[in-house]
Design a protein around this motif. Structure first.
Motif, PDB file in Angstrom:
ATOM      1  N   SER A 161      -8.644  -4.022  -0.855  1.00 15.53           N
ATOM      2  CA  SER A 161      -9.041  -2.752  -1.461  1.00 15.53           C
ATOM      3  C   SER A 161     -10.241  -2.150  -0.749  1.00 15.53           C
ATOM      4  O   SER A 161     -11.121  -2.858  -0.242  1.00 15.53           O
ATOM      5  CB  SER A 161      -9.383  -2.960  -2.942  1.00 15.53           C
ATOM      6  OG  SER A 161      -9.780  -1.742  -3.541  1.00 15.53           O
ATOM      7  N   HIS A 162     -10.261  -0.799  -0.704  1.00 13.39           N
ATOM      8  CA  HIS A 162     -11.428  -0.066  -0.237  1.00 13.39           C
ATOM      9  C   HIS A 162     -12.372   0.258  -1.398  1.00 13.39           C
ATOM     10  O   HIS A 162     -13.473   0.738  -1.185  1.00 13.39           O
ATOM     11  CB  HIS A 162     -11.011   1.253   0.426  1.00 13.39           C
ATOM     12  CG  HIS A 162     -10.382   1.066   1.771  1.00 13.39           C
ATOM     13  ND1 HIS A 162      -9.086   0.626   1.921  1.00 13.39           N
ATOM     14  CD2 HIS A 162     -10.863   1.252   3.025  1.00 13.39           C
ATOM     15  CE1 HIS A 162      -8.797   0.564   3.212  1.00 13.39           C
ATOM     16  NE2 HIS A 162      -9.858   0.927   3.902  1.00 13.39           N
ATOM     17  N   GLU A 163     -11.907   0.022  -2.631  1.00 11.69           N
ATOM     18  CA  GLU A 163     -12.706   0.328  -3.815  1.00 11.69           C
ATOM     19  C   GLU A 163     -13.684  -0.819  -4.050  1.00 11.69           C
ATOM     20  O   GLU A 163     -13.520  -1.653  -4.938  1.00 11.69           O
ATOM     21  CB  GLU A 163     -11.790   0.529  -5.033  1.00 11.69           C
ATOM     22  CG  GLU A 163     -10.721   1.582  -4.856  1.00 11.69           C
ATOM     23  CD  GLU A 163     -11.292   2.990  -4.798  1.00 11.69           C
ATOM     24  OE1 GLU A 163     -12.451   3.166  -5.223  1.00 11.69           O
ATOM     25  OE2 GLU A 163     -10.597   3.904  -4.348  1.00 11.69           O
ATOM     26  N   SER A 214      -5.680   2.508  -5.462  1.00 12.44           N
ATOM     27  CA  SER A 214      -5.723   3.787  -4.750  1.00 12.44           C
ATOM     28  C   SER A 214      -5.017   4.875  -5.549  1.00 12.44           C
ATOM     29  O   SER A 214      -3.855   4.744  -5.922  1.00 12.44           O
ATOM     30  CB  SER A 214      -5.046   3.642  -3.380  1.00 12.44           C
ATOM     31  OG  SER A 214      -4.992   4.876  -2.707  1.00 12.44           O
ATOM     32  N   ASP A 220      -1.999  -4.777  -2.164  1.00 12.92           N
ATOM     33  CA  ASP A 220      -2.600  -3.999  -1.093  1.00 12.92           C
ATOM     34  C   ASP A 220      -2.984  -2.621  -1.627  1.00 12.92           C
ATOM     35  O   ASP A 220      -2.119  -1.792  -1.907  1.00 12.92           O
ATOM     36  CB  ASP A 220      -1.610  -3.876   0.072  1.00 12.92           C
ATOM     37  CG  ASP A 220      -2.262  -3.382   1.356  1.00 12.92           C
ATOM     38  OD1 ASP A 220      -3.476  -3.080   1.318  1.00 12.92           O
ATOM     39  OD2 ASP A 220      -1.566  -3.293   2.376  1.00 12.92           O
ATOM     40  N   GLU A 221      -4.263  -2.389  -1.783  1.00 16.71           N
ATOM     41  CA  GLU A 221      -4.804  -1.127  -2.315  1.00 16.71           C
ATOM     42  C   GLU A 221      -4.165  -0.741  -3.654  1.00 16.71           C
ATOM     43  O   GLU A 221      -3.685   0.385  -3.826  1.00 16.71           O
ATOM     44  CB  GLU A 221      -4.609   0.006  -1.299  1.00 16.71           C
ATOM     45  CG  GLU A 221      -5.339  -0.188   0.009  1.00 16.71           C
ATOM     46  CD  GLU A 221      -6.850  -0.135  -0.138  1.00 16.71           C
ATOM     47  OE1 GLU A 221      -7.339   0.341  -1.169  1.00 16.71           O
ATOM     48  OE2 GLU A 221      -7.531  -0.604   0.796  1.00 16.71           O
ATOM     49  N   LEU A 253     -13.972  -3.695  -6.900  1.00 16.93           N
ATOM     50  CA  LEU A 253     -13.647  -5.047  -6.446  1.00 16.93           C
ATOM     51  C   LEU A 253     -14.790  -6.003  -6.767  1.00 16.93           C
ATOM     52  O   LEU A 253     -14.567  -7.151  -7.167  1.00 16.93           O
ATOM     53  CB  LEU A 253     -13.376  -5.035  -4.941  1.00 16.93           C
ATOM     54  CG  LEU A 253     -12.601  -6.215  -4.359  1.00 16.93           C
ATOM     55  CD1 LEU A 253     -11.228  -6.329  -5.001  1.00 16.93           C
ATOM     56  CD2 LEU A 253     -12.460  -6.059  -2.851  1.00 16.93           C
ATOM     57  N   ARG A 255      -7.557   2.904 -13.967  1.00 18.51           N
ATOM     58  CA  ARG A 255      -8.142   1.863 -13.129  1.00 18.51           C
ATOM     59  C   ARG A 255      -8.670   0.723 -13.989  1.00 18.51           C
ATOM     60  O   ARG A 255      -8.456  -0.447 -13.697  1.00 18.51           O
ATOM     61  CB  ARG A 255      -9.257   2.459 -12.281  1.00 18.51           C
ATOM     62  CG  ARG A 255      -9.864   1.519 -11.282  1.00 18.51           C
ATOM     63  CD  ARG A 255     -10.813   2.257 -10.361  1.00 18.51           C
ATOM     64  NE  ARG A 255     -10.119   3.258  -9.565  1.00 18.51           N
ATOM     65  CZ  ARG A 255     -10.709   4.032  -8.669  1.00 18.51           C
ATOM     66  NH1 ARG A 255     -12.007   3.910  -8.448  1.00 18.51           N
ATOM     67  NH2 ARG A 255     -10.013   4.920  -7.993  1.00 18.51           N
ATOM     68  N   GLN A 261       1.650   3.692  -8.231  1.00 23.40           N
ATOM     69  CA  GLN A 261       0.988   2.400  -8.078  1.00 23.40           C
ATOM     70  C   GLN A 261       1.375   1.449  -9.213  1.00 23.40           C
ATOM     71  O   GLN A 261       1.606   0.257  -8.993  1.00 23.40           O
ATOM     72  CB  GLN A 261      -0.534   2.577  -8.063  1.00 23.40           C
ATOM     73  CG  GLN A 261      -1.079   3.323  -6.856  1.00 23.40           C
ATOM     74  CD  GLN A 261      -0.936   2.518  -5.575  1.00 23.40           C
ATOM     75  OE1 GLN A 261       0.113   2.516  -4.942  1.00 23.40           O
ATOM     76  NE2 GLN A 261      -1.984   1.825  -5.197  1.00 23.40           N
ATOM     77  N   ASP A 307       0.836  -1.201   0.000  1.00 24.61           N
ATOM     78  CA  ASP A 307       0.000   0.000   0.000  1.00 24.61           C
ATOM     79  C   ASP A 307       0.873   1.254   0.000  1.00 24.61           C
ATOM     80  O   ASP A 307       0.750   2.129  -0.851  1.00 24.61           O
ATOM     81  CB  ASP A 307      -0.924  -0.029   1.217  1.00 24.61           C
ATOM     82  CG  ASP A 307      -1.839   1.184   1.291  1.00 24.61           C
ATOM     83  OD1 ASP A 307      -1.939   1.910   0.290  1.00 24.61           O
ATOM     84  OD2 ASP A 307      -2.445   1.409   2.349  1.00 24.61           O
ATOM     85  N   ILE A 365      -6.436  -9.375  -3.391  1.00 26.65           N
ATOM     86  CA  ILE A 365      -6.461  -7.920  -3.534  1.00 26.65           C
ATOM     87  C   ILE A 365      -7.193  -7.299  -2.363  1.00 26.65           C
ATOM     88  O   ILE A 365      -8.407  -7.483  -2.185  1.00 26.65           O
ATOM     89  CB  ILE A 365      -7.136  -7.504  -4.854  1.00 26.65           C
ATOM     90  CG1 ILE A 365      -6.403  -8.129  -6.049  1.00 26.65           C
ATOM     91  CG2 ILE A 365      -7.159  -5.985  -4.985  1.00 26.65           C
ATOM     92  CD1 ILE A 365      -7.037  -7.798  -7.389  1.00 26.65           C
TER      93      ILE A 365
END
Length: 334
Positions: free
Chosen positions: A209-211, A181, A177-178, A215, A188, A159, A101, A207
């Motif tokens: 991810s907060h997305e 981001s 990890d993320e 995801l 993306r 990234q 990350d 993976i």
């Protein structure tokens, strides 16, 4: 956060198969303490080829799980293996690619210099290091920008470079990890295509991810962590179906919303928690329900029996954010 496991809000993880197929990554009753702090508690799961999402609130144990999977730390109890080898074994670590990350680059290097240096540190010779560097830069779409200094890179470019170095050894297992981001929408989508291509080659991708929306498009399987344990695993829709008390808001458009509200709030519809007229549309009724599948079946019978004039019937929060937010304690933070 409340104790989700003990209160019964979170269903138990799936039963362990008696005879499971070979897994690229396997956690076997793994617990990890940092002094008096229990970071991971009896985690068990196999990871096979394909893409698996990892979600959880801050402090849920995701970072510890990733460190164990990459061999950076050892479990206090239990075993973590990569292709049957202990995860901390040098041979196992050669099978793993890791995209962290956070980054800590030598900012005066160019992207190409950084990836080339990482290739040499992996033990590849000069010529092979160059070939692999160009191949991974091309794969992540950085060939034409690789000669710029890292200090001038955007978050998305950084990234991509981190992903490039993770692919240098053509790993069987990728821990990301993320990775999305800070990446712009076009970039993306390009990275999602890269991930799908890697999965099609038989690689296993984990993976974090907060997305959640991305995801959910990328993978059918999600591991949900809460308080150091696996709270559930499967598709978001399957996880939702296992949550009998998951509250759902449904928009129903009808010429007589008040009359419909009275019918829904009657004793024969116990799944209905509340009804509210939509202030933005006089023909819409917002209905908050529990046990959605039972409500859908009961509403269908009511609509036929009373010949209801319904022009729209739409769940509003039947999404990854809503389901996983509820699963993780109602915070919505994953």
């Amino acid at each position: 956060m409340t104790d989700l496991i003990s209160t019964g809000t979170v269903p138990p993880p799936p039963q362990r198969p008696v005879s499971a197929p070979p897994a690229l990554l396997r956690f076997e009753d793994v617990s990890k303490w940092y002094g008096p702090v229990l970071a991971l508690n009896q985690v068990w799961f196999p990871l096979h080829a394909g893409i698996t999402g990892l979600v959880g609130a801050n402090g849920a144990g995701k970072s510890t799980l990733i460190k164990l999977a990459t061999g950076m730390v050892r479990p206090t109890i239990g075993r973590v293996t990569v292709a049957g080898l202990d995860a901390s074994d040098p041979q196992a670590r050669r099978l793993v690619g890791y995209c962290p990350d956070h980054d800590a680059f030598y900012e005066d290097l160019t992207g190409r210099q950084f990836v080339l240096t990482m290739a040499k540190l992996c033990g590849f010779g000069r010529a092979e290091s160059r070939d692999r560097t160009e191949a991974v830069l091309r794969r992540v779409g950085m060939t034409d920008r690789a000669d710029r200094k890292l200090r001038g890179y955007s978050k998305g470019m950084r990234q991509r470079v981190k992903l490039a170095q993770a692919l240098l050894n053509d790993p069987k297992l990728l821990i990301l990890d993320e990775p999305l981001s800070g990446v712009d929408p076009v970039g993306r989508q390009e990275l999602l295509d890269v991930f799908r291509g890697l999965a099609e080659q038989g690689k296993a991708l984990l993976i974090s991810s907060h997305e959640l929306e991305e995801l959910e498009k990328l993978t059918e399987e999600v591991i949900v962590m809460a308080r150091g344990r696996i709270a559930d695993r499967g598709t978001v829709s399957a996880i939702r179906d296992r949550l009998d008390n998951f509250p759902l808001t449904v928009r129903i458009d009808t010429p007589s919303p008040r009359s419909l509200a009275r019918s829904l709030l009657a004793d024969g519809m116990p799944e209905v928690l509340a009804c509210e007229l939509d202030p933005a549309d006089a023909r819409s009724l917002l209905v908050k329900v529990q046990r959605p599948r039972e409500f859908f079946a009961r509403f269908g019978r009511l609509a036929v029996a009373e010949m209801l004039d319904v022009t729209r019937f739409e769940p509003l929060d039947d999404s990854a954010h809503a389901v996983l937010g509820y699963l993780l304690g109602g915070s919505g933070k994953t």
